[in-house]
Scaffold this motif. Structure first.
Motif, PDB file in Angstrom:
ATOM      1  N   PRO A   1       0.815  -1.209   0.000  1.00 21.85           N
ATOM      2  CA  PRO A   1       0.000   0.000   0.000  1.00 21.85           C
ATOM      3  C   PRO A   1       0.854   1.266   0.000  1.00 21.85           C
ATOM      4  N   CYS A   2       1.985   1.234  -0.657  1.00 16.12           N
ATOM      5  CA  CYS A   2       2.944   2.317  -0.616  1.00 16.12           C
ATOM      6  C   CYS A   2       2.612   3.373  -1.673  1.00 16.12           C
ATOM      7  N   PRO A   3       2.811   4.645  -1.339  1.00 18.12           N
ATOM      8  CA  PRO A   3       2.562   5.700  -2.321  1.00 18.12           C
ATOM      9  C   PRO A   3       3.643   5.732  -3.398  1.00 18.12           C
ATOM     10  N   LEU A   4       3.278   6.148  -4.595  1.00 21.37           N
ATOM     11  CA  LEU A   4       4.239   6.236  -5.697  1.00 21.37           C
ATOM     12  C   LEU A   4       4.655   7.672  -5.916  1.00 21.37           C
ATOM     13  N   ARG A   5       5.909   7.863  -6.275  1.00 19.89           N
ATOM     14  CA  ARG A   5       6.443   9.181  -6.582  1.00 19.89           C
ATOM     15  C   ARG A   5       6.625   9.273  -8.083  1.00 19.89           C
ATOM     16  N   ARG A   6       6.196  10.358  -8.679  1.00 17.28           N
ATOM     17  CA  ARG A   6       6.348  10.580 -10.122  1.00 17.28           C
ATOM     18  C   ARG A   6       7.723  11.180 -10.405  1.00 17.28           C
ATOM     19  N   LEU A   7       8.334  10.746 -11.505  1.00 16.12           N
ATOM     20  CA  LEU A   7       9.647  11.237 -11.910  1.00 16.12           C
ATOM     21  C   LEU A   7       9.515  12.027 -13.205  1.00 16.12           C
ATOM     22  N   PRO A   8      10.408  12.990 -13.401  1.00 17.27           N
ATOM     23  CA  PRO A   8      10.349  13.768 -14.649  1.00 17.27           C
ATOM     24  C   PRO A   8      10.757  12.926 -15.851  1.00 17.27           C
TER      25      PRO A   8
ATOM     26  N   THR B   1      12.152   6.903 -15.942  1.00 18.24           N
ATOM     27  CA  THR B   1      11.036   6.039 -15.564  1.00 18.24           C
ATOM     28  C   THR B   1      11.323   5.460 -14.183  1.00 18.24           C
ATOM     29  N   PRO B   2      10.319   5.317 -13.349  1.00 19.03           N
ATOM     30  CA  PRO B   2      10.569   4.798 -12.000  1.00 19.03           C
ATOM     31  C   PRO B   2      10.984   3.332 -11.987  1.00 19.03           C
ATOM     32  N   PHE B   3      10.613   2.602 -13.031  1.00 16.44           N
ATOM     33  CA  PHE B   3      11.037   1.203 -13.134  1.00 16.44           C
ATOM     34  C   PHE B   3      11.104   0.815 -14.599  1.00 16.44           C
ATOM     35  N   LEU B   4      11.916  -0.218 -14.856  1.00 15.18           N
ATOM     36  CA  LEU B   4      12.093  -0.705 -16.219  1.00 15.18           C
ATOM     37  C   LEU B   4      12.400  -2.194 -16.155  1.00 15.18           C
ATOM     38  N   ALA B   5      11.611  -2.992 -16.855  1.00 22.48           N
ATOM     39  CA  ALA B   5      11.852  -4.428 -16.914  1.00 22.48           C
ATOM     40  C   ALA B   5      12.581  -4.767 -18.207  1.00 22.48           C
ATOM     41  N   ARG B   6      13.599  -5.599 -18.091  1.00 24.72           N
ATOM     42  CA  ARG B   6      14.343  -6.118 -19.240  1.00 24.72           C
ATOM     43  C   ARG B   6      14.555  -7.594 -18.997  1.00 24.72           C
ATOM     44  N   GLY B   7      13.953  -8.414 -19.863  1.00 24.19           N
ATOM     45  CA  GLY B   7      14.013  -9.851 -19.634  1.00 24.19           C
ATOM     46  C   GLY B   7      13.322 -10.155 -18.317  1.00 24.19           C
TER      47      GLY B   7
ATOM     48  N   SER C   1      14.471   2.756 -10.288  1.00 23.67           N
ATOM     49  CA  SER C   1      15.246   3.990 -10.180  1.00 23.67           C
ATOM     50  C   SER C   1      15.430   4.377  -8.717  1.00 23.67           C
ATOM     51  N   GLY C   2      16.450   5.170  -8.456  1.00 25.94           N
ATOM     52  CA  GLY C   2      16.723   5.630  -7.101  1.00 25.94           C
ATOM     53  C   GLY C   2      15.507   6.293  -6.474  1.00 25.94           C
TER      54      GLY C   2
END
Length: 144
Positions: free
Chosen positions: A4-11, A15-21, A27-28
């Protein structure tokens, strides 16, 4: 296992996350709660910010890492921690960097259980955004 954690928007283009494979890169994340960094989580370790406050900041930043991970895959049970990275806003002679980032490591291990065991780095830096005491990033394996 939801979060139930709040999300922070990034400029953009960050991107706040990125999946590869089967890897998920988060992101920090700063110790933001309620849309701001708590004043207790601002400043330099070893120059006004205590070890305990730094560990608390690391826990909050790790909670935000987990929130982004949950947003990416929809269920934290689908993840295994691979590596956490901790950046500590610290005075040049502050030597307890690993102990600060233990706040993040301990939280991730508590939330993910056996899937929370991970490799880690902890480094001292001269400054962080919003004068945050800590920033945490993460890499997770997406389980099939």
């Amino acid at each position: 296992m939801g979060c139930p954690c709040p999300l922070r928007r990034l400029p953009s283009p960050i991107t706040p996350f990125l999946a590869r494979g089967n890897l998920l890169f988060i992101s920090g994340q700063l110790p933001v709660s309620g849309g701001a960094v708590d004043p207790a989580h601002q400043g330099k370790l070893g120059a006004g910010v205590s070890l305990e406050a730094g560990q608390s900041a690391a826990r909050q930043a790790a909670l935000n890492v987990l929130a982004q991970a949950n947003a990416a895959v929809g269920d934290l049970a689908k993840l295994r921690a691979v590596r956490l990275g901790g950046y500590v806003n610290s005075a040049p002679d502050f030597g307890q960097l690993p102990q600060v980032v233990n706040g993040a490591s301990d939280l991730v291990a508590a939330v993910l259980g056996d899937n929370g065991k991970h490799a880690r780095f902890a480094v001292g830096v001269a400054q962080l955004p919003l004068n945050a005491a800590v920033e945490v990033e993460g890499i997770f394996e997406i389980l099939e």
